[in-house]
Design a protein around this motif. Structure first.
Motif, short mmCIF file in Angstrom:
data_model
loop_
_atom_site.label_atom_id
_atom_site.label_comp_id
_atom_site.label_asym_id
_atom_site.label_seq_id
_atom_site.Cartn_x
_atom_site.Cartn_y
_atom_site.Cartn_z
N LEU A 214 14.33 21.22 37.71
CA LEU A 214 14.10 20.47 38.93
C LEU A 214 12.91 21.11 39.64
CD1 LEU A 214 14.80 18.60 41.38
CD2 LEU A 214 16.39 20.39 42.12
N THR A 215 11.92 20.29 40.02
CA THR A 215 10.71 20.80 40.67
C THR A 215 10.50 20.05 41.98
OG1 THR A 215 9.73 21.17 38.48
CG2 THR A 215 8.25 21.27 40.37
N ALA A 216 10.12 20.80 43.03
CA ALA A 216 9.83 20.19 44.32
C ALA A 216 8.80 21.04 45.04
CB ALA A 216 11.08 20.05 45.16
N VAL A 217 7.90 20.38 45.75
CA VAL A 217 6.91 21.06 46.59
C VAL A 217 7.37 20.97 48.03
CG1 VAL A 217 4.50 21.17 47.32
CG2 VAL A 217 5.06 20.47 44.98
N GLY A 218 7.39 22.10 48.71
CA GLY A 218 7.86 22.12 50.09
C GLY A 218 6.74 21.89 51.08
N GLN A 219 7.14 21.67 52.31
CA GLN A 219 6.19 21.50 53.40
C GLN A 219 5.33 22.75 53.60
OE1 GLN A 219 8.07 20.05 57.05
NE2 GLN A 219 6.82 21.52 58.17
#
Length: 347
Positions: A281-286
């Motif tokens: 699972l990959t996500a870019v944060g603020q």
């Protein structure tokens, strides 16, 4: 925060000189497996080894045609949402939801994917059409044959389902803005994530109804839902919200079964990237950090700092693929920040 980012980048440069992470090499993993290490722990260590050995490499982009170099030939348009559309063949078109500006109304435009290739402009066949709508927060294309050639748009307090061939429209009123959408493949069911924190499903075969009686599954987050992802078997749904929560929901019991900690978000609409084949699972944060979790045990495997200073207009866009470059390609992560493109190999 900037000092922390520079320090992490420096550590990454030092890491490039090592073939594996200290204390976590393949021979040690093999020994642990032979000594009876539980399978879940073993696979997590394998993921951790591979993810931490991913090295950033900047990609130089060259074009044989100088007329398409740079971005001077592109008009600046404000796109709220975009997704692939399979009208004539898989991923044949791109569905863009354009924001209305001043007296110009918003619209949903269906563009042939060939428009974005570098081939001869005279060899770009395909359908080009546009539908006037109010500003859309999200969109999704239906791949189920029972709702063939249909797409949805998530609007302010309503969902609009449109057939691109007949022009027929269905409207479903909601109590909140719809910020995220995805169609199921096995059934013509549309999942929606709202600013209120509610997630609900719609069977688009039913006729327009007033009130909330058409809602099938209902889930609730404590903050605005910014992204949803229906897992391949369609028994589970991944969702992220503006409180930085990432949850995995069991659609059969409507219970949260897993949470992925470490994501940072307070106000932005940020996507999730799920790769079930690699279990990531990959996500870019603020905060502009790219985080990678183990899909199965929720362990945070790596936090990647942005190559550029953090800012609202420099949040990286990423995509993970098991076959970058085609069917015979290898797994890897692509990261785009401003005008730069980076590749992280995953082998």
């Amino acid at each position: 925060m900037e000092c922390k980012r520079l320090r992490l980048l420096e550590e990454e440069e030092k890491q490039k000189k090592k073939t594996t992470k200290a204390g976590l090499n393949s021979s040690v993993l093999l020994q642990k497996r032979q000594l009876g290490l539980p399978p879940t722990c073993f696979y997590r260590l394998v993921h951790e080894l591979k993810v931490n050995c991913m090295q950033r490499r900047k990609i130089e982009i060259h074009s044989p045609d100088s007329s398409v170099a740079g971005t001077n030939n592109f008009k600046i348009i404000v796109v709220n949402s975009v997704c692939w559309a399979s009208l004539t063949h898989p991923d044949s078109h791109v569905l863009l939801c354009l924001m209305g500006i001043a007296e110009t109304p918003g619209c949903a435009s269906l563009l042939p994917a060939s428009l974005f290739s570098s081939t001869n402009p005279g060899d770009r066949p395909g359908m080009l059409c546009s539908f006037k709508i109010s500003t859309a927060w999200s969109c999704a294309w239906c791949l189920n044959p029972q709702a063939d050639n249909c797409f949805s748009t998530g609007l302010t307090r309503r969902v609009l389902v449109t057939n691109v061939v007949t022009g027929h429209r269905q409207t479903f009123g909601t109590s909140s803005d719809v910020l995220a959408q995805q169609f199921a493949r096995q059934t013509p069911v549309l999942y929606n994530g709202c600013r209120s924190g509610e997630i609900f499903s719609i069977d688009v075969r039913q006729r327009n109804r007033k009130g909330q009686s058409w809602k099938a599954i209902r889930l609730f987050h404590g903050s605005a839902v910014t992204s949803i992802h229906l897992m391949e078997a369609e028994h589970y749904l991944m969702a992220a919200d503006m409180a930085g929560k990432i949850k995995l929901w069991d659609l059969r019991t409507t219970k949260c079964v897993k949470q992925y900690h470490g994501h940072h978000n307070e106000y932005a609409i940020l996507p999730l990237h799920v790769n079930e084949e690699e279990g990531l699972l990959t996500a870019v944060g603020q905060d502009c950090y790219t985080r990678i979790w183990s899909l199965h045990d929720t362990h945070l495997l790596r936090t990647i700092p942005s190559p550029h200073p953090s800012s609202k207009d420099a949040i990286p866009s990423v995509v993970f693929s098991s076959r970058l470059g085609g069917r015979r390609g290898v797994p890897g992560l692509l990261m785009a920040v401003k005008q730069d493109l980076y590749h992280f190999s995953y082998i």
